[in-house]
Design an enzyme around this catalytic site. Structure first.
Site, short mmCIF file in Angstrom:
data_model
loop_
_atom_site.label_atom_id
_atom_site.label_comp_id
_atom_site.label_asym_id
_atom_site.label_seq_id
_atom_site.Cartn_x
_atom_site.Cartn_y
_atom_site.Cartn_z
N ASP A 17 0.67 -1.19 0.07
CA ASP A 17 0.10 0.18 0.01
C ASP A 17 0.68 1.25 -0.18
O ASP A 17 0.73 1.94 -0.92
CB ASP A 17 -0.96 -0.09 1.20
CG ASP A 17 -2.11 -1.08 1.23
OD1 ASP A 17 -1.84 -2.00 0.58
OD2 ASP A 17 -3.16 -0.82 1.49
N ARG A 96 0.09 2.73 17.10
CA ARG A 96 -0.36 3.67 16.10
C ARG A 96 -0.15 5.24 16.57
O ARG A 96 0.35 6.21 16.01
CB ARG A 96 -1.77 3.59 15.68
CG ARG A 96 -2.08 2.42 14.74
CD ARG A 96 -0.88 2.41 13.85
NE ARG A 96 -1.37 1.27 12.75
CZ ARG A 96 -0.42 0.60 12.10
NH1 ARG A 96 0.74 0.71 12.51
NH2 ARG A 96 -1.08 -0.25 11.26
N ASP A 125 -7.21 1.98 11.81
CA ASP A 125 -5.94 2.83 11.82
C ASP A 125 -6.23 4.15 11.31
O ASP A 125 -5.33 5.14 11.76
CB ASP A 125 -4.88 1.87 11.04
CG ASP A 125 -4.43 0.66 11.89
OD1 ASP A 125 -4.62 0.75 13.04
OD2 ASP A 125 -3.98 -0.03 11.16
N SER A 181 -2.72 -8.81 4.60
CA SER A 181 -2.12 -7.65 5.10
C SER A 181 -1.56 -7.78 6.56
O SER A 181 -2.16 -8.36 7.17
CB SER A 181 -3.07 -6.42 5.06
OG SER A 181 -2.58 -5.51 5.75
#
Length: 418
Positions: A17, A96, A125, A181
C-alpha cells in the site's frame, strides 16, 4: 504534470500500500518525505531507505521508537491489564499513536503542511493515525488516499494495486499466493485480509502454517518449559531460572520475552472483533511477550491490591482498552484514566514465577513485600486472628435482603393465583 501541491510526510512501511501510495502522491504533485518507524519489526531498514529513494522520496526518515513504545505505551497497557473485547491485547492500537506522534514531529521539523498514511477507509488505523495527528497538531492536513474517490475507484482492490506496482516497477512482498495484510511491531504481528476474510478458514492449518513469524504453533512449541520470574508495577527484570539469564532494561526484557514465549507458541489468537467504524473483522494476532506480561501482572495485582480498588480499576481498564482501540490515546479522558490506573499500581510490586509451555502460560507462584495475603488468617489449620462465630451475624445481615425479596415474591404469586 500535476500542479505542485506542497510537501507531505508519508507514514511509510515499504509494503504494497504505502509503496504504491508514495508513487501515487508524486503523480498528484506532492514532494514526498518518507517516514519509516522502527518499532521493533524485523526489517532491513537500509534496504527500505534505498527503496523509498528509488521510488522518488525527497527525503527518508528512519526513526527508532522502540524504547518509547515499550515504556510509554506498552507499560501503561500492562498496568491496565488492557484487553479489548476480552481477547485482543491491542498491539496495533498501541503502536499507532506512537508512530503518529513522530510523524507529526517530522512534519513540523520539515515545515510540511500535509501528512499521509496508507490505512484503509474501512479500518481502525485511519482513525488512530488522524486523531493523534489532529490532537498534537490541530492545523495539520491529512491525505488519506484510501478515502479519496480518485484513488479507491482506480484501485478497488489489492489486485489492482499489485498491477500498479508491477507497471511502475515497485517491488512488494505481497503476492497472489500470500495476499494478506501484515502489520508487525515489537508488541505483536497481525494478519488480515485476503484468505483471512473467510471466517471459516482454519487459521492453524491453512494460514498459520505459512505465517507464524513470532510464535511456533502451540503443537510445535518447545518440549521443555521455561520459567522466567517477573517483578511487577512495571516489569523491571526477567530471569530465566533454567539458565540464569537476566534482562533488566524495558526494551531488552520485552525482546527476550518475545523470543522465549514465541518458541513455546504463546500468544497466538484467531478472532473476530468489532471495529470502531461499525463492522466486524477477522484477524490473527501473535503477541508472545504481551501475553506473558498480561498474566504475570494480573496475578501480582490480585495478590497486592485491595478488593474494592481492584473492582474500580477493572472498570477503568475496560474503558481504557476501548479508548485505545478506538484511537483516543491523546484524549483528555484517556490521559485521566492513565493517571488513575498508574495511581492504583503503587502497591503492585513483587515477583511472579511462571512457566511457558506448548502455547500456555502457567503461574507457579508469587511473592511481594506489599502482599495483602495473610497465610495464618486464611489457613484451615489454625484459627488466626479471626472469630468464626462472627460469620453467623455476617450471613444473617446479608440474607435479610434475600429473605425480604422472596417473601414479597411469594405474596405476589399467591395473590395472582387467587
Amino acid at each position: 504534470m500535476a500542479q505542485y501541491k506542497g510537501t507531505v510526510v508519508l507514514a511509510y512501511s515499504g509494503g504494497l500500500d504505502t509503496s504504491c501510495i508514495l508513487v501515487w502522491l508524486k503523480e498528484q504533485g506532492y514532494d514526498v518525505i518518507a517516514y519509516l518507524a522502527n518499532i521493533g519489526q524485523k526489517e532491513d531498514f537500509e534496504a527500505a531507505r534505498k527503496k523509498a529513494v528509488a521510488l522518488g522520496a525527497k527525503k527518508v526518515y528512519i526513526e527508532d521508537i522502540s524504547r518509547e513504545f515499550v515504556e510509554e505505551f506498552i507499560w501503561p497497557a500492562v498496568q491496565a491489564n488492557a484487553l479489548y473485547e476480552d481477547r485482543y491485547l491491542l498491539g496495533t492500537a498501541l503502536a499507532r499513536p506512537c508512530i503518529a506522534r513522530k510523524l507529526v514531529e517530522i512534519a513540523q521539523k520539515e515545515g510540511a503542511q500535509y501528512v499521509a498514511h496508507g490505512a484503509t477507509g474501512k479500518g481502525n488505523d485511519q482513525v488512530r493515525f488522524e486523531l493523534t495527528c489532529y490532537a498534537l497538531c490541530p492545523n495539520i492536513k491529512v491525505v488519506a488516499p484510501w478515502r479519496l474517490p480518485e484513488f479507491y475507484q482506480r484501485f478497488p482492490g489489492r489486485g489492482e494495486l499489485m498491477d500498479y506496482a508491477k507497471k511502475h516497477g515497485i517491488p512488494v512482498p505481497v503476492t497472489p499466493q500470500t495476499p494478506w495484510s501484515m502489520d508487525e511491531n515489537l508488541m505483536h504481528i497481525s494478519y488480515e485480509a485476503g484468505i483471512l476474510e473467510n471466517p471459516k478458514a482454519e487459521g492453524g492449518s491453512c494460514i498459520c502454517s505459512l505465517i507464524g513469524n513470532f510464535t511456533a504453533g502451540p503443537g510445535r512449541g518447545g518440549g521443555r518449559p521455561c520459567h522466567p520470574p517477573l517483578p511487577a508495577r512495571v516489569p523491571v527484570k526477567v530471569t530465566n531460572t533454567g539458565d540464569g539469564a537476566t534482562h533488566c532494561s524495558a526494551l531488552e526484557l520485552f525482546v527476550y520475552l518475545n523470543d522465549i514465549a514465541g518458541k513455546h507458541g504463546v500468544g497466538r489468537i484467531d478472532i473476530v472483533e468489532n471495529r470502531f467504524v461499525g463492522m466486524k473483522s477477522r484477524g490473527i494476532y501473535e503477541t508472545p511477550a504481551g501475553t506473558i506480561l498480561y498474566h504475570a501482572h494480573l496475578d501480582i495485582e490480585a495478590f497486592t491490591m485491595d478488593r474494592e480498588v481492584r473492582k474500580i480499576k477493572q472498570g477503568l481498564a475496560l474503558k481504557f482498552s476501548e479508548l485505545v482501540y478506538n484511537g483516543f490515546w491523546h484524549s483528555p479522558e484517556c490521559e485521566f484514566l492513565r493517571h488513575c490506573i498508574g495511581r492504583s499500581q503503587e502497591r503492585v510490586v513483587g515477583t511472579v514465577r511462571l512457566s511457558v509451555f506448548k502455547g500456555q502460560v502457567y503461574i507457579l507462584g508469587r511473592e511481594s513485600p506489599q502482599s495483602l495475603y495473610n497465610e495464618e488468617l486464611v489457613s484451615m489449620n489454625v484459627q488466626g486472628d479471626y472469630e468464626p462465630a462472627d460469620a453467623t451475624g455476617f450471613i444473617n445481615i446479608n440474607s435479610l435482603r434475600l429473605k425480604e425479596y422472596h417473601r414479597l415474591q411469594s405474596k405476589v404469586t399467591v395473590k395472582q393465583d387467587e
